[in-house]
Design a protein around this motif. Structure first.
Motif, PDB file in Angstrom:
ATOM      1  N   ASP A 211      51.357  28.556  61.181  1.00 44.07           N
ATOM      2  CA  ASP A 211      52.012  27.477  60.428  1.00 44.07           C
ATOM      3  C   ASP A 211      50.993  26.543  59.790  1.00 44.07           C
ATOM      4  N   VAL A 212      49.929  26.246  60.532  1.00 44.14           N
ATOM      5  CA  VAL A 212      48.909  25.333  59.998  1.00 44.14           C
ATOM      6  C   VAL A 212      48.212  25.960  58.795  1.00 44.14           C
ATOM      7  N   LEU A 213      47.885  27.237  58.894  1.00 39.10           N
ATOM      8  CA  LEU A 213      47.222  27.913  57.783  1.00 39.10           C
ATOM      9  C   LEU A 213      48.144  28.010  56.568  1.00 39.10           C
ATOM     10  N   GLU A 214      49.417  28.273  56.801  1.00 36.83           N
ATOM     11  CA  GLU A 214      50.361  28.334  55.689  1.00 36.83           C
ATOM     12  C   GLU A 214      50.524  26.973  55.029  1.00 36.83           C
ATOM     13  N   ALA A 215      50.534  25.905  55.857  1.00 39.14           N
ATOM     14  CA  ALA A 215      50.640  24.561  55.290  1.00 39.14           C
ATOM     15  C   ALA A 215      49.422  24.226  54.443  1.00 39.14           C
ATOM     16  N   ALA A 216      48.234  24.603  54.920  1.00 42.66           N
ATOM     17  CA  ALA A 216      47.027  24.356  54.137  1.00 42.66           C
ATOM     18  C   ALA A 216      47.037  25.149  52.844  1.00 42.66           C
ATOM     19  N   ALA A 222      41.379  25.542  49.536  1.00 43.06           N
ATOM     20  CA  ALA A 222      40.636  26.779  49.334  1.00 43.06           C
ATOM     21  C   ALA A 222      40.367  27.464  50.675  1.00 43.06           C
ATOM     22  N   THR A 223      40.004  28.745  50.607  1.00 45.64           N
ATOM     23  CA  THR A 223      39.769  29.522  51.834  1.00 45.64           C
ATOM     24  C   THR A 223      38.631  28.929  52.652  1.00 45.64           C
ATOM     25  N   TRP A 224      37.536  28.558  51.984  1.00 43.28           N
ATOM     26  CA  TRP A 224      36.391  27.996  52.690  1.00 43.28           C
ATOM     27  C   TRP A 224      36.738  26.632  53.299  1.00 43.28           C
ATOM     28  N   THR A 225      37.492  25.820  52.566  1.00 43.68           N
ATOM     29  CA  THR A 225      37.900  24.515  53.091  1.00 43.68           C
ATOM     30  C   THR A 225      38.793  24.674  54.310  1.00 43.68           C
ATOM     31  N   ILE A 230      39.846  23.588  59.492  1.00 38.13           N
ATOM     32  CA  ILE A 230      40.952  23.950  60.380  1.00 38.13           C
ATOM     33  C   ILE A 230      40.530  25.018  61.396  1.00 38.13           C
ATOM     34  N   THR A 231      39.978  26.117  60.900  1.00 37.22           N
ATOM     35  CA  THR A 231      39.660  27.235  61.792  1.00 37.22           C
ATOM     36  C   THR A 231      38.490  26.895  62.715  1.00 37.22           C
ATOM     37  N   LEU A 232      37.399  26.368  62.158  1.00 36.54           N
ATOM     38  CA  LEU A 232      36.238  26.064  63.000  1.00 36.54           C
ATOM     39  C   LEU A 232      36.540  25.027  64.086  1.00 36.54           C
TER      40      LEU A 232
END
Length: 321
Positions: A211-216, A222-225, A230-232
Motif C-alpha cells: 500500500d505504501v509503495l502504491e501510494a508513493a 520516482a523509483t529512486w526516491t 521508503i524502502t531503505l
C-alpha cells in the motif's frame, strides 16, 4: 492494642490477617510456575555452560601462565605478562588489522551485492524460484569445499578460470593467492556470504506492505526516491542485522585462509584466528595463544554489544513511531 488497630478499613471491611500470607503464597506459586517453565531448558543451559563457559574460564587461566608444550616442566604463573607482550607483538597487530579489513570488505561488498540481488528477486519473473535456489547454493557449500574451489579451479595461476578469462583480453596470468592474498580471500568470502545477506534483505523487502509503495507511485514519486525514502528506512533493521551477523561469522574465518594462502606470504594474510592457531599448534605457546583468544573474544563481545544496542534502539524507535 488501640482502637486504630481494630478500626475497619475504608469501605467497611476489616483488614485481613491473611493478606501477607496470601501474597507469599502467590509469590511462591509464581516462582514455582517460573521454575516449571525453565526446567525443560535446563539441560540445554547446562550443555551450553559446559561447552562454552568452562573452556573460556580455562582459557583465561592459561593466559595467566607461561605454558609451552615443548617445555611442560617450565610452566609458571606470569600474571598479565602475556597480555603485555601482545602490545609489542607486531604480528598480532598485523593479524588484527587483517581481521578488520577482511571483515569490513566481505560484509560491505556482500551487503551491497545481496541488496541488489534481493531487489531483483523481489520482482516477479519466470523462473524466479529456480534462480533463487541457484543464488543460495554458495551459502550451502562447506567453507572447506568453497576454499578449495576458489584456490584450485578459479585462482590457480596455470589452470584457473580467472586467468583464462583475463587471458582472453591479453592480460598475463596472475598468481592471485600469492600476489593478492587479501583480495583473493575477500572474493571467496563474498561469494559465500552474499546469499546470506540476500536472504535476510529479501525477507525484509517481502515484509513491506504494497500500500505504501502504491501510494508513493500515485503521488508521482520516482523509483529512486521511493527506494531511498521508503524502502531503505524499512530495511534498516534488516541491514543492521545483516551487518551484525555477518561480522560475527566472518571475523572467525579460518578455512579460506588456511587452505588458500596459509596466512602468507609470511603473515600478510593471517587474521586473528589463524595467528592463534599458529602460536598454539605450530609454536606450542599455549599461554600467549590463550591471551590472544581472550582479547579476541572480549573485542568481539564489545562490538556485538554495541551493534545490538543500535539494533534495539532502532526497533524501539520504530515501535514508538
Amino acid at each position: 492494642m488501640t482502637a486504630l488497630d481494630t478500626a475497619p478499613a475504608p469501605g467497611g471491611r476489616a483488614p485481613s490477617a491473611d493478606g501477607p500470607r496470601s501474597r507469599r503464597r502467590e509469590d511462591g506459586a509464581s516462582r514455582a510456575e517460573g521454575w516449571r517453565r525453565r526446567l525443560p531448558l535446563m539441560p540445554a543451559f547446562v550443555f551450553v555452560v559446559i561447552c562454552t563457559q568452562i573452556p573460556f574460564l580455562l582459557t583465561i587461566w592459561y593466559s595467566l601462565r607461561s605454558r609451552n608444550l615443548l617445555r611442560p616442566e617450565g610452566e609458571t604463573f606470569v600474571g598479565l605478562r602475556n597480555y603485555l607482550d601482545l602490545a609489542v607483538d607486531s604480528t598480532f597487530r598485523t593479524a588484527a588489522l587483517n581481521s578488520i579489513l577482511i571483515t569490513l570488505g566481505c560484509v560491505l561488498v556482500s551487503l551491497l551485492l545481496g541488496l541488489g540481488l534481493a531487489l531483483l528477486l523481489d520482482r516477479g519473473f519466470v523462473g524466479r524460484g529456480f534462480i533463487r535456489t541457484l543464488l543460495i547454493t554458495p551459502f550451502l557449500i562447506m567453507p572447506v569445499a568453497g576454499a578449495m574451489l576458489w584456490s584450485i579451479s578459479m585462482f590457480d595461476p596455470t589452470y584457473g578460470l580467472v586467468n583464462w578469462l583475463i587471458g582472453t583480453v591479453g592480460i598475463s596470468p596472475v598468481d592471485w593467492t600469492s600476489q593478492f592474498p587479501m583480495l583473493s580471500i575477500i572474493i571467496a568470502l563474498v561469494w559465500q556470504w552474499t546469499p546470506f545477506m540476500m536472504l535476510l534483505l529479501l525477507a525484509g523487502l517481502q515484509s513491506q506492505t504494497g500500500d505504501v509503495l502504491e501510494a508513493a507511485q500515485m503521488d508521482g514519486a520516482a523509483t529512486w526516491t521511493t527506494f531511498v525514502h521508503i524502502t531503505l528506512p524499512h530495511l534498516r533493521f534488516y541491514l543492521e542485522l545483516s551487518v551484525l551477523l555477518g561480522a560475527i561469522y566472518v571475523v572467525n574465518t579460518f578455512d579460506q585462509i588456511y587452505l588458500m594462502t596459509a596466512g602468507g606470504p609470511g603473515t600478510a594474510s593471517a587474521n586473528l584466528p589463524f595467528y592463534i592457531y599458529q602460536r598454539a599448534f605450530l609454536g606450542f605457546d599455549i599461554g600467549q595463544s590463550a591471551a590472544m583468544g581472550v582479547v579476541t573474544v572480549i573485542a568481539t563481545i564489545i562490538i556485538a554489544t554495541f551493534a545490538l544496542r543500535l539494533i534495539f534502539t532502532s526497533i524501539n524507535s520504530k515501535e514508538q513511531s
